[in-house]
Scaffold this motif. Structure first.
Motif, PDB file in Angstrom:
ATOM      1  N   THR A  86      75.044  29.143  63.316  1.00  0.00           N
ATOM      2  CA  THR A  86      75.662  28.749  62.041  1.00  0.00           C
ATOM      3  C   THR A  86      74.695  27.900  61.227  1.00  0.00           C
ATOM      4  OG1 THR A  86      77.936  28.887  62.865  1.00  0.00           O
ATOM      5  CG2 THR A  86      77.536  27.417  60.995  1.00  0.00           C
ATOM      6  N   ALA A  87      74.033  26.959  61.884  1.00  0.00           N
ATOM      7  CA  ALA A  87      73.045  26.127  61.196  1.00  0.00           C
ATOM      8  C   ALA A  87      71.840  26.955  60.752  1.00  0.00           C
ATOM      9  CB  ALA A  87      72.613  24.991  62.108  1.00  0.00           C
ATOM     10  N   TRP A  88      71.404  27.865  61.618  1.00  0.00           N
ATOM     11  CA  TRP A  88      70.248  28.717  61.289  1.00  0.00           C
ATOM     12  C   TRP A  88      70.556  29.575  60.061  1.00  0.00           C
ATOM     13  CZ3 TRP A  88      65.453  28.687  63.641  1.00  0.00           C
ATOM     14  CH2 TRP A  88      64.585  29.739  63.348  1.00  0.00           C
ATOM     15  N   GLN A  89      71.740  30.176  60.047  1.00  0.00           N
ATOM     16  CA  GLN A  89      72.141  30.978  58.889  1.00  0.00           C
ATOM     17  C   GLN A  89      72.249  30.097  57.650  1.00  0.00           C
ATOM     18  OE1 GLN A  89      75.184  34.205  59.068  1.00  0.00           O
ATOM     19  NE2 GLN A  89      76.387  32.890  57.728  1.00  0.00           N
ATOM     20  N   GLY A  90      72.784  28.884  57.811  1.00  0.00           N
ATOM     21  CA  GLY A  90      72.901  27.978  56.678  1.00  0.00           C
ATOM     22  C   GLY A  90      71.565  27.680  56.039  1.00  0.00           C
ATOM     23  N   VAL A  91      70.551  27.448  56.867  1.00  0.00           N
ATOM     24  CA  VAL A  91      69.211  27.171  56.329  1.00  0.00           C
ATOM     25  C   VAL A  91      68.608  28.441  55.746  1.00  0.00           C
ATOM     26  CG1 VAL A  91      66.879  26.388  56.897  1.00  0.00           C
ATOM     27  CG2 VAL A  91      68.859  25.219  57.888  1.00  0.00           C
ATOM     28  N   ALA A  92      68.796  29.572  56.426  1.00  0.00           N
ATOM     29  CA  ALA A  92      68.280  30.831  55.884  1.00  0.00           C
ATOM     30  C   ALA A  92      68.890  31.130  54.518  1.00  0.00           C
ATOM     31  CB  ALA A  92      68.572  31.972  56.855  1.00  0.00           C
ATOM     32  N   VAL A 121      70.891  18.243  53.276  1.00  0.00           N
ATOM     33  CA  VAL A 121      71.990  18.539  54.196  1.00  0.00           C
ATOM     34  C   VAL A 121      73.100  17.529  53.950  1.00  0.00           C
ATOM     35  CG1 VAL A 121      72.718  18.723  56.602  1.00  0.00           C
ATOM     36  CG2 VAL A 121      70.425  19.494  55.937  1.00  0.00           C
ATOM     37  N   LEU A 122      74.285  18.026  53.666  1.00  0.00           N
ATOM     38  CA  LEU A 122      75.450  17.159  53.477  1.00  0.00           C
ATOM     39  C   LEU A 122      76.304  17.234  54.736  1.00  0.00           C
ATOM     40  CD1 LEU A 122      76.447  18.023  49.804  1.00  0.00           C
ATOM     41  CD2 LEU A 122      74.849  16.280  50.630  1.00  0.00           C
ATOM     42  N   GLY A 123      76.407  16.115  55.444  1.00  0.00           N
ATOM     43  CA  GLY A 123      77.170  16.051  56.682  1.00  0.00           C
ATOM     44  C   GLY A 123      76.284  16.224  57.894  1.00  0.00           C
ATOM     45  N   LEU A 124      76.311  15.235  58.787  1.00  0.00           N
ATOM     46  CA  LEU A 124      75.474  15.274  59.981  1.00  0.00           C
ATOM     47  C   LEU A 124      76.320  15.337  61.246  1.00  0.00           C
ATOM     48  CD1 LEU A 124      72.674  12.803  58.867  1.00  0.00           C
ATOM     49  CD2 LEU A 124      72.407  15.254  59.356  1.00  0.00           C
ATOM     50  N   GLY A 125      77.389  16.141  61.177  1.00  0.00           N
ATOM     51  CA  GLY A 125      78.062  16.542  62.388  1.00  0.00           C
ATOM     52  C   GLY A 125      77.185  17.525  63.140  1.00  0.00           C
ATOM     53  N   VAL A 136      70.503  23.177  49.305  1.00  0.00           N
ATOM     54  CA  VAL A 136      71.413  22.217  49.931  1.00  0.00           C
ATOM     55  C   VAL A 136      72.367  22.970  50.847  1.00  0.00           C
ATOM     56  CG1 VAL A 136      73.231  20.500  49.572  1.00  0.00           C
ATOM     57  CG2 VAL A 136      71.286  20.605  47.993  1.00  0.00           C
ATOM     58  N   VAL A 137      72.452  22.528  52.101  1.00  0.00           N
ATOM     59  CA  VAL A 137      73.445  23.043  53.040  1.00  0.00           C
ATOM     60  C   VAL A 137      74.630  22.086  53.056  1.00  0.00           C
ATOM     61  CG1 VAL A 137      73.961  23.553  55.453  1.00  0.00           C
ATOM     62  CG2 VAL A 137      71.751  24.225  54.491  1.00  0.00           C
ATOM     63  N   ASP A 138      75.794  22.588  52.671  1.00  0.00           N
ATOM     64  CA  ASP A 138      77.034  21.819  52.805  1.00  0.00           C
ATOM     65  C   ASP A 138      77.590  22.110  54.194  1.00  0.00           C
ATOM     66  OD1 ASP A 138      79.610  20.829  52.838  1.00  0.00           O
ATOM     67  OD2 ASP A 138      80.335  22.030  51.149  1.00  0.00           O
ATOM     68  N   ARG A 175      68.632  21.168  42.861  1.00  0.00           N
ATOM     69  CA  ARG A 175      67.833  21.261  41.636  1.00  0.00           C
ATOM     70  C   ARG A 175      68.236  22.486  40.825  1.00  0.00           C
ATOM     71  NH1 ARG A 175      64.586  25.594  41.893  1.00  0.00           N
ATOM     72  NH2 ARG A 175      63.408  26.102  43.783  1.00  0.00           N
ATOM     73  N   ARG A 176      67.867  22.477  39.570  1.00  0.00           N
ATOM     74  CA  ARG A 176      68.107  23.641  38.720  1.00  0.00           C
ATOM     75  C   ARG A 176      67.374  24.851  39.300  1.00  0.00           C
ATOM     76  NH1 ARG A 176      70.367  22.744  33.733  1.00  0.00           N
ATOM     77  NH2 ARG A 176      70.980  20.557  33.448  1.00  0.00           N
ATOM     78  N   GLY A 177      68.093  25.975  39.353  1.00  0.00           N
ATOM     79  CA  GLY A 177      67.507  27.179  39.935  1.00  0.00           C
ATOM     80  C   GLY A 177      67.509  27.190  41.447  1.00  0.00           C
ATOM     81  N   GLY A 178      68.149  26.180  42.054  1.00  0.00           N
ATOM     82  CA  GLY A 178      68.176  26.100  43.510  1.00  0.00           C
ATOM     83  C   GLY A 178      69.363  26.845  44.104  1.00  0.00           C
ATOM     84  N   THR A 179      69.537  26.674  45.427  1.00  0.00           N
ATOM     85  CA  THR A 179      70.566  27.410  46.162  1.00  0.00           C
ATOM     86  C   THR A 179      71.432  26.446  46.954  1.00  0.00           C
ATOM     87  OG1 THR A 179      69.120  29.335  46.390  1.00  0.00           O
ATOM     88  CG2 THR A 179      70.993  29.195  47.892  1.00  0.00           C
ATOM     89  N   VAL A 180      72.737  26.660  46.886  1.00  0.00           N
ATOM     90  CA  VAL A 180      73.689  25.925  47.715  1.00  0.00           C
ATOM     91  C   VAL A 180      74.206  26.876  48.786  1.00  0.00           C
ATOM     92  CG1 VAL A 180      75.953  24.812  47.799  1.00  0.00           C
ATOM     93  CG2 VAL A 180      74.357  24.278  45.940  1.00  0.00           C
ATOM     94  N   SER A 181      74.082  26.438  50.034  1.00  0.00           N
ATOM     95  CA  SER A 181      74.511  27.228  51.188  1.00  0.00           C
ATOM     96  C   SER A 181      75.718  26.541  51.818  1.00  0.00           C
ATOM     97  CB  SER A 181      73.356  27.327  52.199  1.00  0.00           C
ATOM     98  OG  SER A 181      73.768  27.949  53.392  1.00  0.00           O
ATOM     99  N   LEU A 182      76.864  27.236  51.811  1.00  0.00           N
ATOM    100  CA  LEU A 182      78.105  26.655  52.328  1.00  0.00           C
ATOM    101  C   LEU A 182      78.296  27.096  53.774  1.00  0.00           C
ATOM    102  CD1 LEU A 182      80.470  27.258  49.270  1.00  0.00           C
ATOM    103  CD2 LEU A 182      79.043  25.265  49.758  1.00  0.00           C
ATOM    104  N   SER A 183      78.085  26.159  54.703  1.00  0.00           N
ATOM    105  CA  SER A 183      78.340  26.420  56.121  1.00  0.00           C
ATOM    106  C   SER A 183      79.657  25.806  56.564  1.00  0.00           C
ATOM    107  CB  SER A 183      77.202  25.861  56.984  1.00  0.00           C
ATOM    108  OG  SER A 183      76.027  26.601  56.803  1.00  0.00           O
ATOM    109  N   GLY A 184      80.076  24.718  55.918  1.00  0.00           N
ATOM    110  CA  GLY A 184      81.373  24.134  56.204  1.00  0.00           C
ATOM    111  C   GLY A 184      82.484  25.079  55.785  1.00  0.00           C
ATOM    112  N   VAL A 185      83.596  25.045  56.515  1.00  0.00           N
ATOM    113  CA  VAL A 185      84.690  25.989  56.286  1.00  0.00           C
ATOM    114  C   VAL A 185      85.526  25.572  55.076  1.00  0.00           C
ATOM    115  CG1 VAL A 185      86.819  26.943  57.257  1.00  0.00           C
ATOM    116  CG2 VAL A 185      84.796  26.633  58.712  1.00  0.00           C
ATOM    117  N   TYR A 186      85.815  26.533  54.215  1.00  0.00           N
ATOM    118  CA  TYR A 186      86.755  26.343  53.104  1.00  0.00           C
ATOM    119  C   TYR A 186      87.834  27.415  53.195  1.00  0.00           C
ATOM    120  CZ  TYR A 186      83.568  23.006  50.984  1.00  0.00           C
ATOM    121  OH  TYR A 186      82.782  21.903  50.748  1.00  0.00           O
TER     122      TYR A 186
END
Length: 391
Positions: free
Chosen positions: A166-172, A184-188, A248-250, A300-311
Protein backbone atom coordinates in the motif's frame (compact mmCIF):
# COMPACT_ATOMS: atom_id res chain seq x y z
CA UNK A 1 -11.23 -22.50 16.48
CA UNK A 2 -10.72 -19.14 18.21
CA UNK A 3 -11.15 -15.94 16.25
CA UNK A 4 -11.59 -12.23 16.81
CA UNK A 5 -15.19 -11.31 16.01
CA UNK A 6 -17.12 -8.10 15.58
CA UNK A 7 -19.91 -7.84 18.17
CA UNK A 8 -20.95 -4.22 17.81
CA UNK A 9 -19.55 -0.70 17.47
CA UNK A 10 -16.34 -0.49 19.55
CA UNK A 11 -16.92 -4.07 20.71
CA UNK A 12 -14.83 -7.00 19.44
CA UNK A 13 -14.22 -10.27 21.25
CA UNK A 14 -12.44 -13.58 20.84
CA UNK A 15 -14.96 -16.38 20.35
CA UNK A 16 -15.14 -20.02 19.31
CA UNK A 17 -16.23 -20.21 15.67
CA UNK A 18 -16.43 -22.95 13.06
CA UNK A 19 -13.17 -24.09 11.49
CA UNK A 20 -12.73 -23.03 7.84
CA UNK A 21 -13.14 -25.77 5.25
CA UNK A 22 -12.35 -26.21 1.58
CA UNK A 23 -15.39 -24.85 -0.29
CA UNK A 24 -14.00 -24.74 -3.82
CA UNK A 25 -11.31 -26.87 -5.50
CA UNK A 26 -9.11 -23.75 -5.74
CA UNK A 27 -9.19 -23.07 -1.97
CA UNK A 28 -6.53 -23.62 0.67
CA UNK A 29 -6.74 -23.47 4.46
CA UNK A 30 -3.86 -22.03 6.46
CA UNK A 31 -2.87 -22.12 10.10
CA UNK A 32 -2.32 -18.48 11.00
CA UNK A 33 1.03 -17.67 12.61
CA UNK A 34 0.80 -13.85 12.54
CA UNK A 35 -1.98 -11.35 11.88
CA UNK A 36 -1.71 -7.59 12.21
CA UNK A 37 -4.28 -5.00 13.21
CA UNK A 38 -4.59 -2.47 10.39
CA UNK A 39 -5.68 1.14 10.58
CA UNK A 40 -8.58 0.27 8.29
CA UNK A 41 -9.71 -2.34 10.86
CA UNK A 42 -10.40 0.64 13.08
CA UNK A 43 -12.98 1.87 10.56
CA UNK A 44 -14.87 -1.36 11.25
CA UNK A 45 -14.38 -0.94 14.98
CA UNK A 46 -15.72 2.62 15.03
CA UNK A 47 -17.81 3.43 11.96
CA UNK A 48 -18.82 0.71 9.52
CA UNK A 49 -20.93 -1.44 11.83
CA UNK A 50 -24.04 -1.13 9.62
CA UNK A 51 -22.26 -3.28 7.02
CA UNK A 52 -21.12 -5.94 9.52
CA UNK A 53 -22.94 -8.82 11.14
CA UNK A 54 -22.43 -9.90 14.74
CA UNK A 55 -19.82 -12.64 14.74
CA UNK A 56 -17.98 -11.58 11.56
CA UNK A 57 -14.30 -12.59 11.77
CA UNK A 58 -12.01 -9.60 11.25
CA UNK A 59 -8.48 -9.17 9.94
CA UNK A 60 -6.82 -8.88 6.54
CA UNK A 61 -3.05 -8.79 7.25
CA UNK A 62 -2.28 -12.46 7.57
CA UNK A 63 0.39 -15.10 7.09
CA UNK A 64 0.76 -18.73 8.11
CA UNK A 65 1.35 -22.31 7.02
CA UNK A 66 -0.78 -24.23 4.52
CA UNK A 67 -2.67 -27.09 6.20
CA UNK A 68 -5.00 -28.22 3.40
CA UNK A 69 -5.49 -27.56 -0.32
CA UNK A 70 -8.33 -28.22 -2.72
CA UNK A 71 -8.13 -30.63 -5.62
CA UNK A 72 -7.63 -27.77 -8.10
CA UNK A 73 -4.63 -26.21 -6.33
CA UNK A 74 -1.39 -27.00 -8.18
CA UNK A 75 1.22 -24.45 -7.09
CA UNK A 76 0.69 -24.16 -3.33
CA UNK A 77 1.39 -27.23 -1.21
CA UNK A 78 0.62 -28.38 2.31
CA UNK A 79 3.42 -27.17 4.57
CA UNK A 80 4.24 -24.06 2.53
CA UNK A 81 4.76 -20.86 4.48
CA UNK A 82 2.66 -18.13 2.89
CA UNK A 83 1.65 -14.47 3.09
CA UNK A 84 -1.90 -13.67 2.04
CA UNK A 85 -2.65 -10.38 0.20
CA UNK A 86 -5.77 -8.73 1.57
CA UNK A 87 -7.23 -8.54 -1.95
CA UNK A 88 -8.79 -11.73 -3.33
CA UNK A 89 -8.16 -11.80 -7.08
CA UNK A 90 -8.03 -14.34 -9.89
CA UNK A 91 -4.92 -13.11 -11.71
CA UNK A 92 -6.39 -13.90 -15.13
CA UNK A 93 -9.29 -11.52 -15.88
CA UNK A 94 -9.22 -8.25 -17.86
CA UNK A 95 -8.52 -6.17 -14.74
CA UNK A 96 -5.96 -8.49 -13.16
CA UNK A 97 -3.94 -8.63 -16.38
CA UNK A 98 -3.68 -4.84 -16.16
CA UNK A 99 -2.43 -4.93 -12.57
CA UNK A 100 -5.78 -3.76 -11.16
CA UNK A 101 -6.32 -6.64 -8.78
CA UNK A 102 -8.66 -4.62 -6.56
CA UNK A 103 -11.03 -4.49 -9.54
CA UNK A 104 -10.84 -8.25 -10.26
CA UNK A 105 -13.84 -9.20 -12.39
CA UNK A 106 -13.98 -12.69 -10.88
CA UNK A 107 -14.43 -11.58 -7.25
CA UNK A 108 -15.94 -8.13 -7.89
CA UNK A 109 -18.93 -7.46 -5.62
CA UNK A 110 -21.43 -6.38 -8.26
CA UNK A 111 -24.39 -6.53 -5.89
CA UNK A 112 -22.94 -3.57 -4.00
CA UNK A 113 -21.19 -1.89 -6.92
CA UNK A 114 -17.78 -2.38 -5.26
CA UNK A 115 -14.48 -3.93 -6.26
CA UNK A 116 -12.77 -7.22 -5.50
CA UNK A 117 -13.52 -9.27 -2.39
CA UNK A 118 -11.42 -8.52 0.69
CA UNK A 119 -10.79 -10.55 3.83
CA UNK A 120 -12.68 -9.57 6.96
CA UNK A 121 -14.16 -6.42 5.49
CA UNK A 122 -17.95 -6.13 5.59
CA UNK A 123 -20.71 -7.28 3.27
CA UNK A 124 -19.62 -4.58 0.81
CA UNK A 125 -16.54 -6.67 0.02
CA UNK A 126 -17.83 -10.21 0.21
CA UNK A 127 -18.08 -10.87 3.96
CA UNK A 128 -15.11 -13.26 3.69
CA UNK A 129 -13.91 -14.40 7.15
CA UNK A 130 -10.65 -12.71 8.06
CA UNK A 131 -7.32 -13.76 9.47
CA UNK A 132 -7.32 -12.59 13.09
CA UNK A 133 -8.03 -16.21 13.88
CA UNK A 134 -6.31 -19.54 14.33
CA UNK A 135 -7.10 -20.58 10.74
CA UNK A 136 -8.29 -18.96 7.51
CA UNK A 137 -9.66 -20.13 4.17
CA UNK A 138 -7.78 -18.73 1.14
CA UNK A 139 -9.84 -18.64 -2.08
CA UNK A 140 -8.01 -18.90 -5.42
CA UNK A 141 -4.96 -19.98 -3.48
CA UNK A 142 -2.58 -20.53 -6.39
CA UNK A 143 -2.67 -16.85 -7.28
CA UNK A 144 -3.28 -15.27 -3.89
CA UNK A 145 -0.99 -17.16 -1.50
CA UNK A 146 2.56 -15.82 -1.74
CA UNK A 147 4.95 -18.68 -0.92
CA UNK A 148 7.95 -17.47 1.08
CA UNK A 149 11.07 -18.90 2.66
CA UNK A 150 11.40 -20.40 6.11
CA UNK A 151 14.59 -18.78 7.42
CA UNK A 152 13.46 -15.23 8.23
CA UNK A 153 11.01 -14.23 11.00
CA UNK A 154 7.35 -13.48 10.31
CA UNK A 155 7.83 -9.73 10.69
CA UNK A 156 10.04 -9.67 7.60
CA UNK A 157 7.15 -10.91 5.49
CA UNK A 158 3.86 -10.12 7.21
CA UNK A 159 3.50 -6.59 5.88
CA UNK A 160 3.53 -7.85 2.28
CA UNK A 161 -0.13 -8.63 2.99
CA UNK A 162 -1.13 -4.96 2.93
CA UNK A 163 0.71 -1.99 4.38
CA UNK A 164 4.04 -2.38 2.60
CA UNK A 165 2.59 -2.64 -0.94
CA UNK A 166 0.00 0.00 0.00
CA UNK A 167 2.83 2.38 0.85
CA UNK A 168 4.79 1.37 -2.26
CA UNK A 169 1.77 2.03 -4.48
CA UNK A 170 1.19 5.33 -2.67
CA UNK A 171 4.70 6.52 -3.50
CA UNK A 172 4.50 5.18 -7.05
CA UNK A 173 1.22 7.04 -7.57
CA UNK A 174 2.84 10.25 -6.25
CA UNK A 175 4.84 10.23 -9.53
CA UNK A 176 7.91 12.02 -8.21
CA UNK A 177 10.62 13.33 -10.53
CA UNK A 178 14.11 12.00 -9.86
CA UNK A 179 15.00 14.98 -7.69
CA UNK A 180 11.51 15.33 -6.24
CA UNK A 181 10.47 15.94 -2.65
CA UNK A 182 7.87 13.60 -1.14
CA UNK A 183 5.39 14.85 1.44
CA UNK A 184 3.70 12.32 3.73
CA UNK A 185 0.65 13.17 5.81
CA UNK A 186 0.27 10.77 8.73
CA UNK A 187 2.99 8.56 10.18
CA UNK A 188 0.98 5.53 11.11
CA UNK A 189 2.18 2.21 9.65
CA UNK A 190 1.47 3.07 5.99
CA UNK A 191 2.92 6.56 6.39
CA UNK A 192 6.06 5.16 8.04
CA UNK A 193 6.65 2.79 5.15
CA UNK A 194 5.81 5.45 2.54
CA UNK A 195 8.39 7.78 4.08
CA UNK A 196 11.03 5.02 4.18
CA UNK A 197 10.28 4.01 0.59
CA UNK A 198 10.70 7.62 -0.49
CA UNK A 199 14.11 7.73 1.20
CA UNK A 200 15.05 4.32 -0.25
CA UNK A 201 14.27 5.64 -3.74
CA UNK A 202 16.55 8.63 -3.16
CA UNK A 203 14.03 11.36 -2.38
CA UNK A 204 13.93 13.96 0.32
CA UNK A 205 10.91 13.27 2.55
CA UNK A 206 8.96 15.73 4.71
CA UNK A 207 6.17 14.35 6.88
CA UNK A 208 3.47 15.54 9.28
CA UNK A 209 2.01 13.79 12.35
CA UNK A 210 0.78 15.02 15.75
CA UNK A 211 2.15 12.02 17.72
CA UNK A 212 5.73 12.48 19.02
CA UNK A 213 6.55 8.74 19.01
CA UNK A 214 5.59 8.46 15.36
CA UNK A 215 7.67 11.48 14.39
CA UNK A 216 10.64 10.09 16.32
CA UNK A 217 10.41 6.75 14.54
CA UNK A 218 10.33 8.43 11.13
CA UNK A 219 13.27 10.64 12.03
CA UNK A 220 15.35 7.52 12.69
CA UNK A 221 14.98 6.83 8.97
CA UNK A 222 16.09 10.28 7.85
CA UNK A 223 12.65 11.84 7.47
CA UNK A 224 12.08 15.52 8.26
CA UNK A 225 8.97 15.76 10.44
CA UNK A 226 6.52 18.44 11.54
CA UNK A 227 3.85 18.53 14.23
CA UNK A 228 0.33 19.72 13.45
CA UNK A 229 0.79 22.92 15.42
CA UNK A 230 0.78 26.16 13.47
CA UNK A 231 0.20 26.49 9.74
CA UNK A 232 1.27 23.07 8.44
CA UNK A 233 0.81 23.99 4.79
CA UNK A 234 3.00 27.07 5.16
CA UNK A 235 5.67 25.03 6.98
CA UNK A 236 5.72 22.45 4.18
CA UNK A 237 6.02 25.19 1.59
CA UNK A 238 8.77 26.94 3.53
CA UNK A 239 10.70 23.67 3.65
CA UNK A 240 10.46 23.31 -0.14
CA UNK A 241 11.49 26.70 -1.54
CA UNK A 242 7.98 28.06 -1.15
CA UNK A 243 6.46 25.62 -3.66
CA UNK A 244 5.37 22.59 -1.64
CA UNK A 245 6.35 18.94 -2.14
CA UNK A 246 6.32 17.55 -5.68
CA UNK A 247 4.06 14.72 -4.55
CA UNK A 248 2.06 14.19 -1.36
CA UNK A 249 0.88 10.85 0.03
CA UNK A 250 -2.19 11.20 2.24
CA UNK A 251 -1.76 8.20 4.56
CA UNK A 252 -4.47 9.35 6.98
CA UNK A 253 -7.83 9.11 5.24
CA UNK A 254 -11.32 9.70 6.52
CA UNK A 255 -10.49 9.86 10.24
CA UNK A 256 -8.07 12.77 10.12
CA UNK A 257 -7.75 15.07 13.11
CA UNK A 258 -10.09 18.05 13.17
CA UNK A 259 -13.68 18.51 11.94
CA UNK A 260 -15.05 17.03 15.16
CA UNK A 261 -18.62 17.74 14.08
CA UNK A 262 -18.26 15.34 11.17
CA UNK A 263 -16.90 12.70 13.54
CA UNK A 264 -20.02 13.07 15.69
CA UNK A 265 -22.22 12.83 12.61
CA UNK A 266 -20.44 9.64 11.53
CA UNK A 267 -21.05 8.07 14.92
CA UNK A 268 -24.67 9.18 14.93
CA UNK A 269 -25.27 7.49 11.56
CA UNK A 270 -23.70 4.32 12.94
CA UNK A 271 -26.33 4.23 15.67
CA UNK A 272 -29.23 4.16 13.20
CA UNK A 273 -30.89 0.83 12.30
CA UNK A 274 -28.70 -0.89 9.72
CA UNK A 275 -30.89 -0.30 6.63
CA UNK A 276 -31.14 3.44 7.37
CA UNK A 277 -27.44 3.72 8.23
CA UNK A 278 -26.44 1.88 5.05
CA UNK A 279 -28.60 4.20 2.97
CA UNK A 280 -27.14 7.28 4.66
CA UNK A 281 -23.56 6.12 4.21
CA UNK A 282 -23.95 5.14 0.56
CA UNK A 283 -25.85 8.27 -0.54
CA UNK A 284 -24.89 11.11 1.80
CA UNK A 285 -21.85 9.93 3.76
CA UNK A 286 -19.07 12.41 4.46
CA UNK A 287 -15.52 12.03 5.74
CA UNK A 288 -13.25 14.17 7.84
CA UNK A 289 -11.27 15.74 5.00
CA UNK A 290 -8.55 17.64 6.87
CA UNK A 291 -5.82 15.37 5.56
CA UNK A 292 -6.99 15.42 1.96
CA UNK A 293 -7.50 19.18 1.86
CA UNK A 294 -4.09 19.73 3.48
CA UNK A 295 -2.55 17.59 0.73
CA UNK A 296 -4.33 19.63 -1.96
CA UNK A 297 -3.11 22.89 -0.44
CA UNK A 298 0.44 21.73 0.29
CA UNK A 299 1.38 20.02 -2.98
CA UNK A 300 3.20 22.22 -5.44
CA UNK A 301 1.50 23.48 -8.57
CA UNK A 302 1.51 20.74 -11.18
CA UNK A 303 2.20 18.14 -8.51
CA UNK A 304 0.43 14.91 -7.58
CA UNK A 305 -1.62 13.92 -4.55
CA UNK A 306 -1.70 10.19 -3.84
CA UNK A 307 -4.54 9.03 -1.57
CA UNK A 308 -3.60 5.88 0.34
CA UNK A 309 -5.79 6.56 3.37
CA UNK A 310 -9.30 5.13 3.07
CA UNK A 311 -12.22 7.40 2.16
CA UNK A 312 -15.83 6.21 2.00
CA UNK A 313 -17.88 9.42 1.75
CA UNK A 314 -20.25 9.77 -1.18
CA UNK A 315 -20.99 13.47 -0.60
CA UNK A 316 -17.55 14.81 0.26
CA UNK A 317 -16.97 18.44 -0.79
CA UNK A 318 -14.03 18.81 -3.17
CA UNK A 319 -12.21 22.12 -3.85
CA UNK A 320 -12.21 21.84 -7.63
CA UNK A 321 -11.30 25.48 -8.20
CA UNK A 322 -8.05 25.00 -6.27
CA UNK A 323 -7.29 21.68 -7.94
CA UNK A 324 -7.98 23.03 -11.42
CA UNK A 325 -6.06 26.24 -10.83
CA UNK A 326 -3.04 24.40 -9.42
CA UNK A 327 -3.20 21.69 -12.12
CA UNK A 328 -3.07 18.96 -9.48
CA UNK A 329 -3.13 15.28 -10.43
CA UNK A 330 -4.91 12.89 -8.03
CA UNK A 331 -4.25 9.12 -7.88
CA UNK A 332 -6.03 6.86 -5.42
CA UNK A 333 -7.49 3.46 -4.64
CA UNK A 334 -7.18 0.25 -2.67
CA UNK A 335 -3.77 -1.32 -3.14
CA UNK A 336 -3.28 -3.80 -5.97
CA UNK A 337 -1.11 -5.91 -3.67
CA UNK A 338 -0.25 -8.68 -6.12
CA UNK A 339 1.04 -6.11 -8.64
CA UNK A 340 3.88 -5.07 -6.35
CA UNK A 341 4.93 -8.27 -4.56
CA UNK A 342 7.69 -9.26 -7.01
CA UNK A 343 9.33 -5.85 -6.55
CA UNK A 344 9.00 -5.93 -2.77
CA UNK A 345 9.97 -9.51 -1.95
CA UNK A 346 13.71 -8.99 -2.65
CA UNK A 347 13.71 -5.89 -0.42
CA UNK A 348 11.96 -7.79 2.37
CA UNK A 349 14.51 -10.61 2.14
CA UNK A 350 17.53 -8.28 1.83
CA UNK A 351 19.81 -8.92 4.80
CA UNK A 352 20.04 -5.18 5.51
CA UNK A 353 16.22 -4.84 5.79
CA UNK A 354 16.26 -1.54 3.84
CA UNK A 355 12.59 -0.72 4.53
CA UNK A 356 12.77 -1.57 8.22
CA UNK A 357 10.20 -4.34 8.47
CA UNK A 358 11.76 -5.21 11.82
CA UNK A 359 11.52 -1.61 13.04
CA UNK A 360 7.80 -0.90 13.08
CA UNK A 361 5.95 -3.19 15.49
CA UNK A 362 5.45 -1.78 18.98
CA UNK A 363 3.07 -4.42 20.37
CA UNK A 364 2.99 -8.21 19.91
CA UNK A 365 0.54 -10.43 21.74
CA UNK A 366 -1.62 -13.51 21.59
CA UNK A 367 -5.12 -13.40 20.15
CA UNK A 368 -6.74 -13.05 23.58
CA UNK A 369 -5.39 -9.50 23.94
CA UNK A 370 -6.79 -8.33 20.59
CA UNK A 371 -9.82 -6.46 22.04
CA UNK A 372 -7.60 -4.49 24.41
CA UNK A 373 -5.07 -3.73 21.66
CA UNK A 374 -7.75 -2.50 19.25
CA UNK A 375 -8.50 0.22 21.81
CA UNK A 376 -4.82 0.95 22.43
CA UNK A 377 -4.13 1.29 18.70
CA UNK A 378 -7.25 3.39 18.08
CA UNK A 379 -6.42 5.77 20.93
CA UNK A 380 -2.69 5.94 20.06
CA UNK A 381 -1.81 5.02 23.65
CA UNK A 382 1.31 3.38 25.06
CA UNK A 383 3.37 4.51 22.05
CA UNK A 384 1.35 2.14 19.86
CA UNK A 385 2.25 2.27 16.16
CA UNK A 386 1.70 -1.29 14.93
CA UNK A 387 0.14 -4.37 16.58
CA UNK A 388 0.83 -7.97 15.56
CA UNK A 389 -1.17 -10.90 16.94
CA UNK A 390 0.11 -14.48 17.10
CA UNK A 391 -2.91 -16.80 17.23
Amino acid sequence: MRALTWQGTEHVSVEEVSDPVIQEPTDAVIRVTSAAICGSDLHLYDLLGPFLAKGDVLGHETMGVVEEVGAGVTRVRVGDRVVIPFVIACGACFMCKRGLHTQCETTQQREHGTGAALYGYTELYGEVPGGQAERMRVPLADFNATVIGTDLPDLRYLFLSDILPTAWQGVAYADLPDDGVLGVLGLGPVGQFAARIGKHLGHRVVAVDPVPERRALAERWGVETFDLDGDVVERLRSATDGRGPDGVVDAVGMEAHGQGGIGLAQKAVGLLPDPLAQKAMTTAGIDRLTGMHTAFDAVRRGGTVSLSGVYVGTADPTPFMTLFDKQVTIRMGQCNVQRWRDELLPLVEDESDPLGTMDLVTHEAGLDRAPELYRTFRDKEDGCIKVVLHP
